[in-house]
Design an enzyme around this catalytic site. Structure first.
Site: not given
Length: 403
Positions: A90, A357, A387
């Site tokens: 991510c 996202h 994260c």
């Protein structure tokens, strides 16, 4: 060591996955769109660019084959410009930008482009598989659980209630709605067009007006079945035996949205900018990556931010504005708690719960959002953090030039 400066940051709007306006947009075209925007907005001779580094979490199928180099060619960059794709899950888009900055800082590049791309519609999550989740021996050894289980584990371990998580989600929606209405995203946004130049999408479309605590209360926990029926709760409790059980509290409304999009950041030295007639917007002060416990997986951003702050000779109180990726509501709550942050300085224009996202692109997107808002508020220092799957964290600190 040479300082690295941000000269521009652009992104596409985030399009709803599967049913949104970007379902027909090829990933390479999403990436080429932001590369063209950097060139055209800055009247930049692309032969001056030493590298294009793009994050991509599922680098297979349409996103495989080094999409960074191919997107640069599709964008009609000079053929001397190389490209490379990277994957730190991510945080890939932010790490790609940090890699671009590192090239400049080391004196091995004058200009580099960092960023990322992800079409979660055309190349769904999990397409690239991998030993961590797919190899039973590896999964058992590392106590693998899906990330949603990690989010619920995080909330349970630190005592966040369903009401706490939903309140943060409503705040994210309200802030994103207000920011969009006020045009706060407009500086960085570039439309995605079809082959005839007709816009497919010009603004973020995942935002859900009318979201309330009551409407979120009607949503069922998303990861209960994974935990109970597939045994992942038991795996997590092997790592955290102090817990009696895991409370399943996250759902579609307080977790990040699945969307498509791309982003790019132009990074260069002061001297290169002067030669090209460009004015820097911010200096990259420091960045850091860390590893963290992989079952809970989502606690890394605070440690990464503290590591970056130490490198910059700063404290959390020196940072005016924060962007932390809203992978799940509990991530933001824990980040703010560890660093003792006022939520009035965190994700002030909403986050991934409201906006979505797009895995490989998000890190570069939130860095651009951070810089735009710092300029709007005339603030000096900002920090972006994310994260990361398998237990990691990344953070980047930037300082405005004219603040």
């Amino acid at each position: 060591m040479t300082d690295a400066y941000i000269y521009d940051a652009v992104r596409t709007p985030r399009g709803k996955s599967r049913k949104g306006s970007l379902v027909g947009a090829r990933p390479v075209e999403l990436a080429a769109t932001v590369l063209r925007a950097l060139r055209d907005r800055n009247q930049l001779d692309t032969a001056l660019i030493d590298d294009v580094i793009l994050g991509c979490v599922e680098p297979v199928k349409e996103q495989g084959g080094n999409i960074a180099r191919i997107a640069a060619l599709v964008a009609e960059y000079d053929q001397t410009v190389p490209g490379v794709q990277i994957n730190r899950f991510c945080a890939s888009g932010l790490v790609a930008t940090n890699f671009a900055a590192a090239q400049v800082m080391s004196g091995q590049a004058d200009f580099s482009v960092g960023g990322g791309v992800e079409s979660m519609t055309r190349v769904p999550m999990g397409s690239s598989s991998g030993a961590w989740a797919a190899d039973p021996q590896v999964a058992s050894q590392t106590r693998f659980v899906p990330q949603g289980i990690s989010a619920d584990l995080l909330a349970t371990l630190y005592g966040y209630s369903r009401g706490d998580l939903d309140a943060l989600a409503v705040r994210s929606q309200d802030r994103a709605i207000a920011a969009q209405a006020a045009g706060r995203f407009d500086r960085s946004l570039v439309p995605v067009c079809d082959q005839n130049g007709v816009p497919l999408l010009e603004r973020d479309e995942y935002i859900r007006p009318g979201t309330t605590i009551d409407s979120l209360a009607k949503l069922k926990p998303a990861f209960h079945k994974l935990g109970h029926d597939y045994g992942f709760d038991a795996v997590a409790l092997q790592r955290y035996p102090q817990l009696e059980r895991i409370e399943h509290l996250h759902h579609a409304g307080n977790s990040s949205g699945i969307v498509d999009g791309a982003a790019a950041v132009l990074v260069g030295s002061r001297e290169a900018g002067e030669r090209a007639g460009l004015t820097p917007r911010a200096r990259i002060r420091a960045f850091a990556d860390i590893g963290s416990e992989p079952t809970i997986m989502l606690t890394g951003p605070a440690d990464a931010a503290e590591k970056a702050l130490k490198r910059a000779g700063m404290a959390a109180s020196d940072v005016d504005l924060w962007e932390i990726n809203e992978a799940f509501a509990a991530v933001v709550l824990r980040f703010a708690e560890v660093l003792e942050l006022d939520h009035d300085r965190v994700n002030v224009n909403g986050g991934a719960i409201a906006l979505g996202h797009p895995l490989g692109a998000t890190g570069a997107m939130i860095l651009g959002t951070l810089l735009d808002e710092m300029e709007r508020r005339d603030l000096s220092v900002g920090c972006a953090a994310l994260c990361i799957g398998a237990g990691m964290g990344t953070a980047t600190i930037i300082e405005r030039i004219d603040a």
